[in-house]
Enzyme design. Sequence first.
Site, PDB file in Angstrom:
ATOM      1  CB  CYS A 280      39.847 -17.322  23.847  1.00  0.00           C
ATOM      2  SG  CYS A 280      41.513 -16.419  23.077  1.00  0.00           S
ATOM      3  NE  ARG A 308      32.433 -16.958  22.309  1.00  0.00           N
ATOM      4  CZ  ARG A 308      32.976 -16.241  21.438  1.00  0.00           C
ATOM      5  NH1 ARG A 308      34.105 -16.325  21.191  1.00  0.00           N
ATOM      6  NH2 ARG A 308      32.263 -15.103  21.018  1.00  0.00           N
TER       7      ARG A 308
END
Length: 321
Positions: A280, A308
């Site tokens: 992430c 994202r």
Amino acid sequence: MRAGAEHERRGKHLKHSLGFKDYLTAAELSASSAAALFEAAAAFKREPGKFGAMLAGRSVVMLFEKPSLRTRVTFEIGIAKMGGHALYYDHSKERIGERESVYDYAKNLERWCDAIVARTFSHEVVEGLAKHARVPVVNALSDEFHPCQALADLFSLHERLGELKGKRLAFVGDGNNVCASLMILAATLGMHVVVVGPEGYEPAEAAMKIARVKGSESGGSVTVSHDAGAVKGAAAVYTDAWTSMGWEAEAQERRRVFGPYQVNGEMMAKAGGGALFMHCLPAHRGEEVTDEVIDSPNSIVFDQAENRMHAQNALLMNMIG
Ligand code: CP
Ligand code: NVA
């Protein structure tokens, strides 16, 4: 533009009604709504200019108790690219609910904005905002969940692997916020998720329960293992920081406990050739992942970071577009 034509234009990539007001955990998504969001994210990624007025006149308040690079920048730039306005509110010096109640916060904000994006320590604060605000609330990471990350991650995997159903995903490390939303959404999509890490750092039982139910509905599954060899056969190996924001006092102990679970060349070899590497970010190179792995051709970490924005834009156009 005629009202009908405008509606048609906006509706073009929004064939699916998401059917929920707030996005707090990733459990809100069904397989079909996730697929619809992937389609919208891909459309935005291909031709962002087509979506330049999607959020015209819309304002989003972003409350952040914790630091951020990706989440803040992708929401701010993503909203601007769709013609909306994002207001960043630095909450690093004072927790939401301290100066005035979460209820009063929600009741004020709903009068001014079209959506609230919140990054908090306590998950209950995001839930409270969602409960009391009339406008949609998006969890931008709480101690328990990181649903925007999961959406972008599964979209990134879908880009690489196509159909995800039946494929194996190994999450290695701390079973907290990132892991919880990831396993829930992956199980929703029919993936077989194995969470590999030390004893005492498994995902919370409540998140496991949701993921198991999702897996039983989709033909996917979620298992937990303390054996690093359990990554075998994974299409992707995912890891996250050993010490998440808010847990800094435990950093030394965590380095010791998580050491055997470092994602290095040996761990990737255990997964089998061709496994993708995911993170992430931010990464702590030399801790949870080595340079050799994160900089390898199989690493898709910067695709995840880019996505994202596309995934969140897909979400926002459905929620408030
Ligand atoms: N992955 C992620 O949420 O990054 P930030 O903490 O920089 O927003
Ligand atoms: N688990 C990490 C994720 C950062 C994006 C944290 O909560 O700090």
